[in-house]
Scaffold this motif. Structure first.
Motif, PDB file in Angstrom:
ATOM      1  N   LYS A   1       2.477  -2.617  12.798  1.00 32.64           N
ATOM      2  CA  LYS A   1       1.516  -3.325  11.938  1.00 32.64           C
ATOM      3  C   LYS A   1       1.935  -3.239  10.472  1.00 32.64           C
ATOM      4  O   LYS A   1       1.906  -4.242   9.744  1.00 32.64           O
ATOM      5  CB  LYS A   1       0.121  -2.727  12.134  1.00 32.64           C
ATOM      6  CG  LYS A   1      -0.954  -3.370  11.266  1.00 32.64           C
ATOM      7  CD  LYS A   1      -2.308  -2.721  11.515  1.00 32.64           C
ATOM      8  CE  LYS A   1      -3.383  -3.325  10.610  1.00 32.64           C
ATOM      9  NZ  LYS A   1      -4.698  -2.683  10.832  1.00 32.64           N
ATOM     10  N   HIS A   2       2.342  -2.058  10.034  1.00 29.14           N
ATOM     11  CA  HIS A   2       2.767  -1.892   8.642  1.00 29.14           C
ATOM     12  C   HIS A   2       4.015  -2.728   8.341  1.00 29.14           C
ATOM     13  O   HIS A   2       4.117  -3.345   7.274  1.00 29.14           O
ATOM     14  CB  HIS A   2       3.054  -0.425   8.355  1.00 29.14           C
ATOM     15  CG  HIS A   2       1.823   0.436   8.286  1.00 29.14           C
ATOM     16  ND1 HIS A   2       0.721   0.098   7.555  1.00 29.14           N
ATOM     17  CD2 HIS A   2       1.548   1.635   8.875  1.00 29.14           C
ATOM     18  CE1 HIS A   2      -0.200   1.046   7.675  1.00 29.14           C
ATOM     19  NE2 HIS A   2       0.276   1.980   8.476  1.00 29.14           N
TER      20      HIS A   2
ATOM     21  N   THR B   1       0.850  -1.192   0.000  1.00 32.78           N
ATOM     22  CA  THR B   1       0.000   0.000   0.000  1.00 32.78           C
ATOM     23  C   THR B   1       0.889   1.247   0.000  1.00 32.78           C
ATOM     24  O   THR B   1       2.079   1.165   0.336  1.00 32.78           O
ATOM     25  CB  THR B   1      -0.898   0.032   1.243  1.00 32.78           C
ATOM     26  OG1 THR B   1      -0.070   0.210   2.401  1.00 32.78           O
ATOM     27  CG2 THR B   1      -1.694  -1.250   1.384  1.00 32.78           C
ATOM     28  N   PRO B   2       0.343   2.411  -0.346  1.00 35.21           N
ATOM     29  CA  PRO B   2       1.139   3.643  -0.295  1.00 35.21           C
ATOM     30  C   PRO B   2       1.772   3.884   1.074  1.00 35.21           C
ATOM     31  O   PRO B   2       2.943   4.299   1.155  1.00 35.21           O
ATOM     32  CB  PRO B   2       0.131   4.736  -0.660  1.00 35.21           C
ATOM     33  CG  PRO B   2      -0.856   4.036  -1.553  1.00 35.21           C
ATOM     34  CD  PRO B   2      -0.992   2.664  -0.950  1.00 35.21           C
ATOM     35  N   ARG B   3       1.031   3.631   2.154  1.00 36.49           N
ATOM     36  CA  ARG B   3       1.599   3.850   3.479  1.00 36.49           C
ATOM     37  C   ARG B   3       2.710   2.845   3.785  1.00 36.49           C
ATOM     38  O   ARG B   3       3.712   3.184   4.414  1.00 36.49           O
ATOM     39  CB  ARG B   3       0.490   3.788   4.544  1.00 36.49           C
ATOM     40  CG  ARG B   3       0.953   4.043   6.001  1.00 36.49           C
ATOM     41  CD  ARG B   3       1.917   5.204   6.134  1.00 36.49           C
ATOM     42  NE  ARG B   3       1.395   6.471   5.721  1.00 36.49           N
ATOM     43  CZ  ARG B   3       0.865   7.372   6.548  1.00 36.49           C
ATOM     44  NH1 ARG B   3       0.765   7.114   7.824  1.00 36.49           N
ATOM     45  NH2 ARG B   3       0.450   8.527   6.073  1.00 36.49           N
ATOM     46  N   GLU B   4       2.535   1.590   3.335  1.00 37.22           N
ATOM     47  CA  GLU B   4       3.588   0.591   3.532  1.00 37.22           C
ATOM     48  C   GLU B   4       4.846   0.973   2.760  1.00 37.22           C
ATOM     49  O   GLU B   4       5.961   0.769   3.243  1.00 37.22           O
ATOM     50  CB  GLU B   4       3.084  -0.788   3.106  1.00 37.22           C
ATOM     51  CG  GLU B   4       2.056  -1.375   4.065  1.00 37.22           C
ATOM     52  CD  GLU B   4       1.333  -2.585   3.504  1.00 37.22           C
ATOM     53  OE1 GLU B   4       0.571  -3.221   4.253  1.00 37.22           O
ATOM     54  OE2 GLU B   4       1.524  -2.897   2.299  1.00 37.22           O
TER      55      GLU B   4
ATOM     56  N   ALA C   1      10.435   4.202  16.061  1.00 28.61           N
ATOM     57  CA  ALA C   1      10.009   5.439  16.712  1.00 28.61           C
ATOM     58  C   ALA C   1      10.164   6.626  15.777  1.00 28.61           C
ATOM     59  O   ALA C   1       9.303   7.508  15.710  1.00 28.61           O
ATOM     60  CB  ALA C   1      10.806   5.660  17.994  1.00 28.61           C
ATOM     61  N   ALA C   2      11.273   6.659  15.021  1.00 30.40           N
ATOM     62  CA  ALA C   2      11.505   7.758  14.089  1.00 30.40           C
ATOM     63  C   ALA C   2      10.505   7.718  12.936  1.00 30.40           C
ATOM     64  O   ALA C   2      10.036   8.767  12.472  1.00 30.40           O
ATOM     65  CB  ALA C   2      12.931   7.697  13.547  1.00 30.40           C
TER      66      ALA C   2
ATOM     67  N   VAL D   1       3.651  10.735  11.705  1.00 31.75           N
ATOM     68  CA  VAL D   1       2.660  11.200  12.687  1.00 31.75           C
ATOM     69  C   VAL D   1       1.617  10.111  12.944  1.00 31.75           C
ATOM     70  O   VAL D   1       0.407  10.305  12.791  1.00 31.75           O
ATOM     71  CB  VAL D   1       1.982  12.512  12.238  1.00 31.75           C
ATOM     72  CG1 VAL D   1       1.244  13.166  13.397  1.00 31.75           C
ATOM     73  CG2 VAL D   1       2.997  13.483  11.664  1.00 31.75           C
ATOM     74  N   VAL D   2       2.109   8.930  13.280  1.00 32.35           N
ATOM     75  CA  VAL D   2       1.251   7.804  13.652  1.00 32.35           C
ATOM     76  C   VAL D   2       1.825   7.172  14.916  1.00 32.35           C
ATOM     77  O   VAL D   2       2.919   7.517  15.354  1.00 32.35           O
ATOM     78  CB  VAL D   2       1.167   6.746  12.531  1.00 32.35           C
ATOM     79  CG1 VAL D   2       0.554   7.340  11.275  1.00 32.35           C
ATOM     80  CG2 VAL D   2       2.546   6.179  12.228  1.00 32.35           C
ATOM     81  N   GLY D   3       1.092   6.245  15.495  1.00 33.48           N
ATOM     82  CA  GLY D   3       1.562   5.570  16.690  1.00 33.48           C
ATOM     83  C   GLY D   3       2.556   4.469  16.383  1.00 33.48           C
ATOM     84  O   GLY D   3       2.628   3.974  15.249  1.00 33.48           O
TER      85      GLY D   3
END
Length: 213
Positions: A182-183, A150-153, A167-168, A174-176
């Motif tokens: 999960k990604h 996916t685009p976010r992956e 963490a970075a 700007v997500v947890g």
């Protein structure tokens, strides 16, 4: 950390030396050509080297070849390669054999002191660092099995390729932390990377991303 610099430009070589000294590092030697650089590494046994890709006499890939010699002959030494332009082949060649303690940055990145010193620290710590511009060019490709992401992956994998921690990555997107986890797990599954040592899978994912695996 103790550093050897290989750069044929006097201005950039002296500028890097001063910058690193002001940051608390020790530049134990500098060289303007590949052979002198390799002699300096053998003599001083630095913790990290900073190497220009193009050096005398042909200004093609002498610096890269010298960097690969360091990787082979002195595997404990971190290698940060600087390039004037994005050349994906060089980035792939550096990472494909042993993708630990190695980085590839554009020279423009040196102007951003924070990013440059952060990359140096990550290479020293055994991580791998890719310039964001290299990552951006790779992202434009549609290469199996990356097409299934996916685009976010792809965003997450691109940041992994830059050497970012979970963490970075979370802070950048700007997500947890849980969302990043999960990604990453989904990326591993789609790339066919079976559960194993987590750091090893991260490296394999990045190599798959580069097309070097």
């Amino acid at each position: 950390m103790r550093i050897v610099i290989a750069e044929d430009s006097v201005l950039l070589r002296e500028g890097l030396t001063r910058l690193l000294a002001e940051a608390g590092h020790e530049v134990v030697a500098t060289a303007a050509e590949a052979e002198g650089f390799l002699r300096a590494v053998g003599e001083h046994q630095p913790e990290v080297v900073v190497v220009d890709v193009r050096m005398p006499p042909t200004f093609t890939d002498e610096g890269l070849r010298a960097a690969l010699v360091v990787r082979s002959r002195w595997p404990a030494v971190g290698v940060l390669v600087l390039s004037q332009y994005v050349e994906e082949r060089y980035a792939t060649e550096l990472l494909s054999d042993r993708p630990h303690g190695v980085g590839y940055l554009l020279k423009d990145r040196v102007a951003d002191l924070t990013d440059f010193l952060d990359a140096l620290d990550r290479v020293h710590a055994g991580g791998s660092v890719l310039d964001p511009e290299v990552v951006a060019q790779l992202l434009t490709r549609s290469r199996h099995p990356l097409a299934s992401l996916t685009p976010r992956e792809r965003d997450v994998l691109g940041l992994m390729a830059e050497g970012r921690t979970n963490a970075a990555i979370a802070a950048t997107l700007v997500v947890g932390d849980g969302a990043v986890e999960k990604h990453i797990n989904s990326i591993f599954a789609k790339l066919g990377l079976a559960p194993a040592d987590r750091d090893h899978r991260r490296v394999l994912a990045v190599l798959r991303y580069l097309g070097a695996d």
